[in-house]
Design a protein around this motif. Structure first.
Motif, PDB file in Angstrom:
ATOM      1  N   LEU A  11     -56.807 -38.559   7.503  1.00  0.00           N
ATOM      2  CA  LEU A  11     -56.786 -39.413   8.697  1.00  0.00           C
ATOM      3  C   LEU A  11     -55.422 -40.080   8.831  1.00  0.00           C
ATOM      4  O   LEU A  11     -54.699 -40.264   7.853  1.00  0.00           O
ATOM      5  N   HIS A 120     -60.569 -36.046  14.973  1.00  0.00           N
ATOM      6  CA  HIS A 120     -60.417 -35.608  13.578  1.00  0.00           C
ATOM      7  C   HIS A 120     -61.744 -35.122  13.021  1.00  0.00           C
ATOM      8  O   HIS A 120     -61.821 -34.040  12.416  1.00  0.00           O
ATOM      9  N   PHE A 229     -56.633 -28.934   8.950  1.00  0.00           N
ATOM     10  CA  PHE A 229     -56.343 -30.198   8.251  1.00  0.00           C
ATOM     11  C   PHE A 229     -55.174 -30.008   7.297  1.00  0.00           C
ATOM     12  O   PHE A 229     -55.383 -29.652   6.124  1.00  0.00           O
TER      13      PHE A 229
END
Length: 232
Positions: A11, A120, A229
């Motif tokens: 994040l 996300h 990611f």
């Protein structure tokens, strides 16, 4: 060592600051039910260790099959992310561990506050759906040895240890095959020197060899995760 959750660690600093105060460390004992089909989701977990099985069951047929595995790369609660009233699948702890937990209500509030947080986590929902699609493909076309090798690799990725606490009975339920078939497939992999099986435990001794057996049935969802990611 408890480990970390890759989904949280990737994040942005702003979104980490937003969600961290609402996270609580909790144990994930084996067999713990996290979600049940048709029932509202109360809490959502981000595993630090252990694995969660995503399953579909038929009460009429008395059958269950695993459609996905979640570990320290992800989270439960994808139905909440997609604004579904209730989940259509069941989630329970397959290999025990620990997790960071947040209430579903609180997460919904945070998702409204941050578009970045929402995007996300939705990316993870996408990756999990990719895994589910490849599980269906492997279930239809893969041999039992190929499917078992793939499944052990997926568990190995998430547990980060060579020894996996797994019984033949649990594997047979996850792969939707009879237990004697799992025993035979396990013996085949063990005979090739890829694993060492004892009562209630399977040790990975040759990961490269397992990947060779799994072939194209393993790797695509994992590559997709890494592409989506990128580690910070």
């Amino acid at each position: 060592m408890m480990g970390r959750n890759s989904l949280l660690s990737t994040l942005s600093p702003e979104d980490q600051s937003l969600i961290t105060p609402s996270l609580e460390d909790v144990p994930l004992p084996q067999g713990m039910i996290l979600e049940q089909s048709g029932l509202p989701v109360e809490t959502i977990v981000f595993p630090l260790s252990g694995t969660i099985s995503v399953t579909v069951s038929s009460a009429r047929r008395m059958q269950t099959i695993e459609t996905g595995i979640v570990g320290s790369e992800g989270m439960s609660g994808t139905s909440t992310l997609l604004n579904a009233a209730v989940p259509s699948q069941n989630l329970y702890v397959q290999i025990p561990g620990h997790a960071l937990q947040i209430s579903a209500a609180k997460l919904k509030t945070l998702l409204k506050q941050s578009l970045g947080l929402q995007q996300h986590f939705l990316r993870f929902a996408h990756v999990l759906m990719t895994q589910t699609a490849h599980t269906a493909f492997a279930s239809r076309y893969g041999t039992l040895e190929e499917r078992l090798a793939r499944w052990l690799l997926m568990c190995h990725d998430r547990v980060h240890a060579d020894k996996l606490s797994l019984t033949h009975q649990a594997i047979s339920v996850m792969l939707a095959v009879r237990r004697p078939g799992v025993t035979v497939a396990t013996q085949v992999l063990e005979g090739k020197g890829l694993i060492r099986a004892t009562r209630g435990e399977i040790q990975i001794t040759d990961r490269d060899g397992l990947e060779a057996v799994a072939g194209d049935y393993y790797g695509s969802p994992e590559s997709e995760y890494r592409a989506v990611f990128k580690a910070r």
